[in-house]
Design an enzyme around this catalytic site. Structure first.
Site, PDB file in Angstrom:
ATOM      1  N   HIS A 113       0.776  -1.664  -0.242  1.00 44.63           N
ATOM      2  CA  HIS A 113       0.047   0.344  -0.085  1.00 44.63           C
ATOM      3  C   HIS A 113       0.322   1.433  -0.177  1.00 44.63           C
ATOM      4  CE1 HIS A 113      -3.736  -2.463   1.522  1.00 44.63           C
ATOM      5  NE2 HIS A 113      -3.863  -3.082   0.452  1.00 44.63           N
ATOM      6  N   ASN A 207      -3.361 -12.201  15.626  1.00 44.67           N
ATOM      7  CA  ASN A 207      -3.439 -10.536  15.819  1.00 44.67           C
ATOM      8  C   ASN A 207      -4.269 -10.515  17.601  1.00 44.67           C
ATOM      9  OD1 ASN A 207      -4.705  -8.669  15.205  1.00 44.67           O
ATOM     10  ND2 ASN A 207      -6.429  -9.442  13.778  1.00 44.67           N
TER      11      ASN A 207
HETATM   12  C1  BJW Z   1      -3.869  -5.452  16.972  1.00 48.95           C
HETATM   13  C2  BJW Z   1      -3.437  -4.588  17.584  1.00 48.95           C
HETATM   14  C3  BJW Z   1      -2.218  -5.610  18.560  1.00 48.95           C
HETATM   15  C4  BJW Z   1      -4.851  -3.772  17.358  1.00 48.95           C
HETATM   16  N1  BJW Z   1      -1.700  -6.653  18.687  1.00 48.95           N
HETATM   17  N2  BJW Z   1      -2.689  -7.131  17.092  1.00 48.95           N
HETATM   18  C5  BJW Z   1     -13.080  -7.608  -3.827  1.00 48.95           C
HETATM   19  C6  BJW Z   1     -11.845  -8.399  -4.000  1.00 48.95           C
HETATM   20  C7  BJW Z   1     -10.890  -7.113  -4.833  1.00 48.95           C
HETATM   21  C8  BJW Z   1     -11.148  -6.154  -4.142  1.00 48.95           C
HETATM   22  C9  BJW Z   1     -12.035  -5.533  -3.875  1.00 48.95           C
HETATM   23  C10 BJW Z   1     -13.175  -6.173  -3.445  1.00 48.95           C
HETATM   24  N3  BJW Z   1     -13.957  -5.875  -2.405  1.00 48.95           N
HETATM   25  C11 BJW Z   1     -13.655  -4.435  -2.831  1.00 48.95           C
HETATM   26  C12 BJW Z   1     -12.350  -4.201  -3.165  1.00 48.95           C
HETATM   27  C13 BJW Z   1     -11.560  -2.710  -3.317  1.00 48.95           C
HETATM   28  C14 BJW Z   1     -11.073  -2.492  -2.443  1.00 48.95           C
HETATM   29  C15 BJW Z   1     -11.756  -2.807  -0.981  1.00 48.95           C
HETATM   30  O1  BJW Z   1     -11.142  -4.015  -0.148  1.00 48.95           O
HETATM   31  N4  BJW Z   1     -12.720  -2.445  -0.424  1.00 48.95           N
HETATM   32  C16 BJW Z   1     -13.199  -2.495   0.903  1.00 48.95           C
HETATM   33  C17 BJW Z   1     -13.239  -1.632   1.975  1.00 48.95           C
HETATM   34  C18 BJW Z   1     -14.331  -3.840   0.869  1.00 48.95           C
HETATM   35  N5  BJW Z   1      -9.268  -3.042  -2.404  1.00 48.95           N
HETATM   36  C19 BJW Z   1      -9.054  -1.222  -3.444  1.00 48.95           C
HETATM   37  O2  BJW Z   1      -9.502  -0.796  -3.986  1.00 48.95           O
HETATM   38  C20 BJW Z   1      -7.103  -2.226  -3.370  1.00 48.95           C
HETATM   39  N6  BJW Z   1      -7.229  -1.699  -4.608  1.00 48.95           N
HETATM   40  C21 BJW Z   1      -7.898  -3.412  -5.457  1.00 48.95           C
HETATM   41  O3  BJW Z   1      -8.618  -3.765  -5.395  1.00 48.95           O
HETATM   42  O4  BJW Z   1      -7.325  -3.815  -6.926  1.00 48.95           O
HETATM   43  C22 BJW Z   1      -7.881  -3.663  -7.427  1.00 48.95           C
HETATM   44  C23 BJW Z   1      -7.070  -5.497  -7.473  1.00 48.95           C
HETATM   45  C24 BJW Z   1      -8.143  -6.927  -7.699  1.00 48.95           C
HETATM   46  C25 BJW Z   1      -7.518  -8.259  -7.557  1.00 48.95           C
HETATM   47  C26 BJW Z   1      -5.861  -8.149  -7.622  1.00 48.95           C
HETATM   48  C27 BJW Z   1      -5.027  -6.868  -7.150  1.00 48.95           C
HETATM   49  C28 BJW Z   1      -5.627  -5.622  -7.367  1.00 48.95           C
HETATM   50  C29 BJW Z   1      -6.798  -0.861  -3.073  1.00 48.95           C
HETATM   51  C30 BJW Z   1      -7.003  -1.284  -1.055  1.00 48.95           C
HETATM   52  C31 BJW Z   1      -6.365   0.350  -0.851  1.00 48.95           C
HETATM   53  C32 BJW Z   1      -5.928   0.375   1.132  1.00 48.95           C
HETATM   54  N7  BJW Z   1      -5.773   1.435   1.379  1.00 48.95           N
HETATM   55  C33 BJW Z   1      -5.100   1.773   2.631  1.00 48.95           C
HETATM   56  C34 BJW Z   1      -4.935   2.900   2.737  1.00 48.95           C
HETATM   57  C35 BJW Z   1      -3.119   3.157   2.775  1.00 48.95           C
HETATM   58  C36 BJW Z   1      -2.706   4.605   2.727  1.00 48.95           C
HETATM   59  C37 BJW Z   1      -2.830   5.457   4.581  1.00 48.95           C
HETATM   60  O5  BJW Z   1      -1.991   4.011   5.349  1.00 48.95           O
HETATM   61  O6  BJW Z   1      -4.024   6.004   4.327  1.00 48.95           O
HETATM   62  O7  BJW Z   1      -4.375   0.834   3.689  1.00 48.95           O
HETATM   63  S1  BJW Z   1      -7.167   1.629   3.025  1.00 48.95           S
HETATM   64  C38 BJW Z   1      -6.724   1.058   4.664  1.00 48.95           C
HETATM   65  O8  BJW Z   1      -6.732  -0.544   5.295  1.00 48.95           O
HETATM   66  C39 BJW Z   1      -5.064   0.837   4.920  1.00 48.95           C
HETATM   67  C40 BJW Z   1      -4.772  -0.209   5.397  1.00 48.95           C
HETATM   68  O9  BJW Z   1      -3.557  -0.640   5.068  1.00 48.95           O
HETATM   69  C41 BJW Z   1      -5.983  -1.264   5.540  1.00 48.95           C
HETATM   70  C42 BJW Z   1      -5.953  -2.796   5.781  1.00 48.95           C
HETATM   71  O10 BJW Z   1      -5.826  -2.197   7.477  1.00 48.95           O
HETATM   72  P1  BJW Z   1      -6.063  -2.833   8.210  1.00 48.95           P
HETATM   73  O11 BJW Z   1      -3.933  -3.070   7.817  1.00 48.95           O
HETATM   74  O12 BJW Z   1      -6.238  -5.071   8.297  1.00 48.95           O
HETATM   75  O13 BJW Z   1      -5.710  -2.073   9.677  1.00 48.95           O
HETATM   76  P2  BJW Z   1      -7.349  -2.087  10.936  1.00 48.95           P
HETATM   77  O14 BJW Z   1      -7.259  -1.486  11.320  1.00 48.95           O
HETATM   78  O15 BJW Z   1      -8.151  -2.919   9.591  1.00 48.95           O
HETATM   79  O16 BJW Z   1      -6.804  -3.814  11.535  1.00 48.95           O
HETATM   80  C43 BJW Z   1      -6.021  -3.478  12.276  1.00 48.95           C
HETATM   81  C44 BJW Z   1      -6.482  -4.930  13.363  1.00 48.95           C
HETATM   82  O17 BJW Z   1      -5.655  -5.085  14.205  1.00 48.95           O
HETATM   83  C45 BJW Z   1      -7.848  -5.492  14.076  1.00 48.95           C
HETATM   84  O18 BJW Z   1      -7.763  -7.322  13.142  1.00 48.95           O
HETATM   85  C46 BJW Z   1      -6.963  -5.349  15.626  1.00 48.95           C
HETATM   86  O19 BJW Z   1      -7.823  -6.443  16.235  1.00 48.95           O
HETATM   87  C47 BJW Z   1      -5.316  -5.586  15.229  1.00 48.95           C
HETATM   88  N8  BJW Z   1      -4.785  -4.982  15.856  1.00 48.95           N
HETATM   89  N9  BJW Z   1      -4.291  -3.874  17.983  1.00 48.95           N
HETATM   90  C48 BJW Z   1      -1.693  -7.874  17.302  1.00 48.95           C
HETATM   91  N10 BJW Z   1      -1.459  -4.514  19.694  1.00 48.95           N
END
Ligand code: BJW
Length: 241
Positions: A113, A207
């Site tokens: 990302h 996690n």
């Molecule tokens: C602890 C803890 C501790 C807490 N110890 N643990 C179906 C299939 C494919 C794609 C899609 C689909 N449906 C929709 C899509 C499109 C979309 C998508 O996924 N949307 C969803 C909302 C449904 N995806 C996209 O658009 C992506 N691109 C794409 O799909 O292109 C086409 C493609 C298709 C196929 C193959 C390849 C490409 C792009 C996604 C870009 C995401 N960008 C962000 C922002 C980045 C910049 C920034 O940082 O500002 O990335 S969004 C944000 O979420 C960021 C993160 O990397 C990402 C994930 O979040 P993460 O890391 O999981 O954080 P949290 O807060 O959700 O979870 C934290 C976890 O930690 C929790 O579980 C806690 O329990 C735990 N935790 N404390 C251990 N101490």
């Protein structure tokens, strides 16, 4: 779980690994940024309609990341140790845009990302280090265009980075380890399914609590990353033949 026959490992990390370093996660209690959902600021549409808001979101996070109090924690360090001791057959894929894995010494690393401490010019596509503030008047140091700079991260609707390398590693791995990610965002949330399609491959979630796709993993250990990650890596390394 038996890890003695593992040859190739892929680790995926998410915001939870950096939580105990002082960086906020995106979702759940205390999620990122003043009540604004990440989907409302992390998209090309949001940037086009309100660039100052989006620049400000990233400027604040950069300042926080560069605060002296924010450092890699025991989980980042344990992954570096795994990379060093494992040798060939290891890839670390992070969804995080922070640089805490690099600061811990990780080298076999893909930022799928992007990276918050880099900027990209939308006119000439040059990518460069950009640790200070950026705004709608910022000038590209490469082509001198004004107002064309954006942070080098991947927003919703954009293609994540390094996908060929990531899928090749996933299709050949025997152990997939997912750390601190909620399973909300694709394609990362689908990696466990790619690995499950491979006969005999194991997948483990580390996690704080079970993620949305916890049921797809062959195992899981739950607790703070600074505790469960070093403990799990000790187990894997101790069983290696
Ligand atoms: C602890 C803890 C501790 C807490 N110890 N643990 C179906 C299939 C494919 C794609 C899609 C689909 N449906 C929709 C899509 C499109 C979309 C998508 O996924 N949307 C969803 C909302 C449904 N995806 C996209 O658009 C992506 N691109 C794409 O799909 O292109 C086409 C493609 C298709 C196929 C193959 C390849 C490409 C792009 C996604 C870009 C995401 N960008 C962000 C922002 C980045 C910049 C920034 O940082 O500002 O990335 S969004 C944000 O979420 C960021 C993160 O990397 C990402 C994930 O979040 P993460 O890391 O999981 O954080 P949290 O807060 O959700 O979870 C934290 C976890 O930690 C929790 O579980 C806690 O329990 C735990 N935790 N404390 C251990 N101490």
């Amino acid at each position: 779980m038996d890890f003695s026959d593992i040859k190739s490992i892929v680790v995926l990390t998410g915001a939870g690994i950096s939580k105990e370093s002082g960086l906020d996660t995106f979702r759940g209690e205390g999620g990122l940024w003043q009540g604004v959902r990440v989907e409302e600021v992390a998209s090309p549409q949001a940037f086009n309609s309100n660039p100052e808001l989006v620049h400000s979101f990233y400027n604040i996070r950069k300042e926080k990341l560069l605060n002296d109090a924010v450092k890699p924690n025991a989980a980042h360090q344990a992954l570096r140790r795994l990379e060093q001791e494992w040798g060939d057959g290891f890839l670390l894929v992070t969804q995080n845009v922070d640089d805490l894995h690099e600061r811990a010494g990780s080298e076999k690393l893909v930022h799928m990302h992007g990276e918050i401490l880099k900027g990209r010019c939308t006119a000439c596509q040059a990518v460069m280090s950009w640790t200070g503030d950026m705004n709608a008047q910022s000038q590209c140091p490469n082509c001198n265009a004004v107002g064309t700079m954006r942070v080098n991260v991947v927003w919703f609707g954009e293609m994540p980075m390094g996908m060929d390398k990531i899928y090749t590693a996933l299709e050949n791995c025997d152990l997939f380890i997912s750390v601190g990610t909620s399973g909300n965002v694709y394609p990362a949330a689908g990696f466990v399914q790619v690995v499950s399609a491979r006969n005999g491959a194991q997948s483990v979630e580390l996690n704080l609590e079970p993620s949305l796709n916890a049921a797809q993993f062959t195992g899981g250990y739950y607790g703070p990353a600074t505790e469960v990650v070093p403990e799990f890596i000790d187990k894997v390394l101790a069983q290696r033949r």
